[in-house]
Design an enzyme around this catalytic site. Structure first.
Site: not given
Ligand SMILES: N=[N+]=NCCCCNC(=O)[C@@H]1[C@H]2[C@H](O)[C@@H](O)[C@H](O)[C@@H](CO)[C@@H]12
Length: 460
Positions: A78, A122, A166-167, A307, A309, A367, A421
């Site tokens: 992906r 993204h 994405n998100e 996604n 975490y 993810e 990041e």
């Molecule tokens: N309050 N609260 N909640 C926090 C919710 C956000 C969580 N972060 C993600 O999902 C990002 C996703 C992203 O696609 C990737 O580009 C990022 O590198 C990863 C790691 O960070 C994850």
């Protein structure tokens, strides 16, 4: 190797990345700058002044990187397309060299038997579109659909899985409410409108895909986290319900139920607009899939990308507006270097929640992964036992949901490489493969070998 948790025969095993986080050279070959290029070059926005100017140099090294993916035995990869490489101004004329990079990447993957899953957006909006209002502009859904069609026409004969956005929650909240991520706005009047335009953009792209006769599957990737009250007081339980609506249901309720969670109007108050019923109908529109007839989920989306975490442990807090709820980190629980609690049962809970609330749509874990302070390599391999434990526990949690009937089709580790990041720059390592921007060496971690064995055994 007999596995405790055996996955279905055609389960898809992948890893995930995104353009700005790994490619480098964001302006090469005529590409136009994105809001993340601009944001990262704004002093004070990203830790240590890091930028994606080099990242993992994947724009140059992609053939070597695809070979690494093949060594791991990935069934899918992906990645996202940088909109500004393909349309430097975000709309109008196509930059052939930019599109050609992605055509060569897709062909390299297919030559190795790796299925591409392309994420169209993204987070790296072309700066030229941001200068026209970006996601605040009511024309943004049409801009996105036009861009999507360029990719569909160029690549749909070879790309089996598409993710539109994405998100959208992270685009909206850190981007327009708390200001942590690009474009760094902090405006409760902007956030609901951005979210609405992102949902319309998703619907317009799916509609365009159907009208072009798109032969494959297209979905939306959302970050989801179960919200648990820190203690069972009525105030904390109400706060957890608010945060559940705010994070988990904001985008999925319109998509699958045709309405926003009622809590959002209360949370945003006067900042929450009146949205047109026709918009909500469009977002939920039942569009015939290429397989003929609606997919039964009654909405424009073929699958949900999850996604996952961690979970949210929630305490009522009147000082944290507009939510009146704060996410806390439990003192004695294992946490990643992002500060997120390691909570595998939350993945089972999330997958079963989708099944119960939205009609058990086809789902991919697009993810799942963790950042830890990895030690330096020893004998050419990075020992990262914490990440191995994290992945093993979450794969078992995913399997538990499968056993309870969740329609889970695949799993993508975040991430293939240590990468950029976002506001934390290169200070966080999520990769199965270590990458240090200064030397660009790719060094496998123990978690890469672990995942290679999971794929071979189709189980954990
Ligand atoms: N309050 N609260 N909640 C926090 C919710 C956000 C969580 N972060 C993600 O999902 C990002 C996703 C992203 O696609 C990737 O580009 C990022 O590198 C990863 C790691 O960070 C994850």
């Amino acid at each position: 190797m007999t596995s405790e948790a055996a996955f279905p025969a055609n389960f898809l095993w992948g890893a995930a990345t995104s353009a700005y986080q790994i490619e480098g050279q964001p302006l090469a070959d005529g590409a136009g700058p994105s809001i993340w290029h601009r944001f990262a070059h704004t002093p004070g926005r990203v830790a240590n002044g890091d930028t994606g100017d080099l990242a993992c140099d994947h724009y140059r090294r992609f053939e070597e990187d695809v070979a690494l993916m093949a060594d791991l035995g990935l069934g899918a990869y992906r990645f996202s397309v940088a909109w500004g490489r393909v349309l430097p101004e975000g709309r109008g004329s196509v930059n052939a060299k930019g599109l050609d990079f992605y055509r060569r990447l897709v062909d390299a993957l297919l030559e190795r038997g790796i299925a591409p899953m392309i994420t169209l957006y993204h987070w790296d909006l072309p700066a030229a579109l941001h200068d026209r209002g970006g996601w605040l502009n009511p024309d943004s859904p049409a801009w996105f659909a036009d861009y999507a069609q360029v990719l569909f026409r160029a690549l749909d004969d070879r790309v089996p899985l598409w993710v539109t956005i994405n998100e959208p929650w992270v685009v909206t909240v850190p981007g327009y409410l708390d200001g942590e991520l690009a474009p760094g706005h902090r405006d409760p009047f902007e956030a609901p409108r951005v979210a609405h335009h992102l949902l319309l953009a998703h619907a317009e792209a799916v509609a365009a895909y159907r009208s072009l006769g798109g032969r494959h599957r297209i979905g939306l990737a959302v970050n989801l986290e179960p919200q648990h009250p820190a203690s069972p007081t009525p105030e904390n339980q109400a706060a957890a319900r608010r945060r559940d609506a705010f994070i988990n249901r904001w985008f999925l309720d319109p998509l699958y139920l045709g309405r926003y969670p009622a809590e959002l109007a209360t949370i945003f108050g006067a900042a929450w607009p009146e949205f047109a019923d026709a918009d909500l109908a469009r977002i939920r529109s039942t569009s015939d899939s290429v397989l003929g007839g609606s997919l039964g989920t009654g909405c424009a989306t073929d699958f949900i990308g999850v996604n996952y975490y961690s979970r949210g442990l929630v305490r009522a807090d009147p000082n944290t507006q507009p939510l009146g709820a704060i996410r806390i980190s439990p003192e004695n629980a294992p946490r990643t270097t992002m500060g997120w609690e390691v909570y595998p049962p939350g993945l089972t809970e999330t997958l079963l929640w989708i099944k119960e609330h939205y009609g058990n749509p086809p789902t991919y874990i697009t993810e799942n992964g963790a950042a830890f302070d990895d030690p330096p390599p020893a004998d050419g391999l990075v020992p990262d036992p914490e990440r191995v434990d994290y992945l093993r526990a979450h794969l078992r949690a995913a399997h538990a949901a499968l056993e309870q009937g969740a329609d889970l089709r695949g799993y993508f580790v975040w991430s293939l490489f240590d990468n950029f990041e976002w506001a934390q720059g290169y200070s966080q390592r999520f990769g199965l493969i270590r990458v240090d921007p200064p030397n660009q060496a790719r060094i496998l971690k123990a978690s890469a070998r672990f995942y290679q064995n999971v794929i071979r055994a189709n189980g954990v």
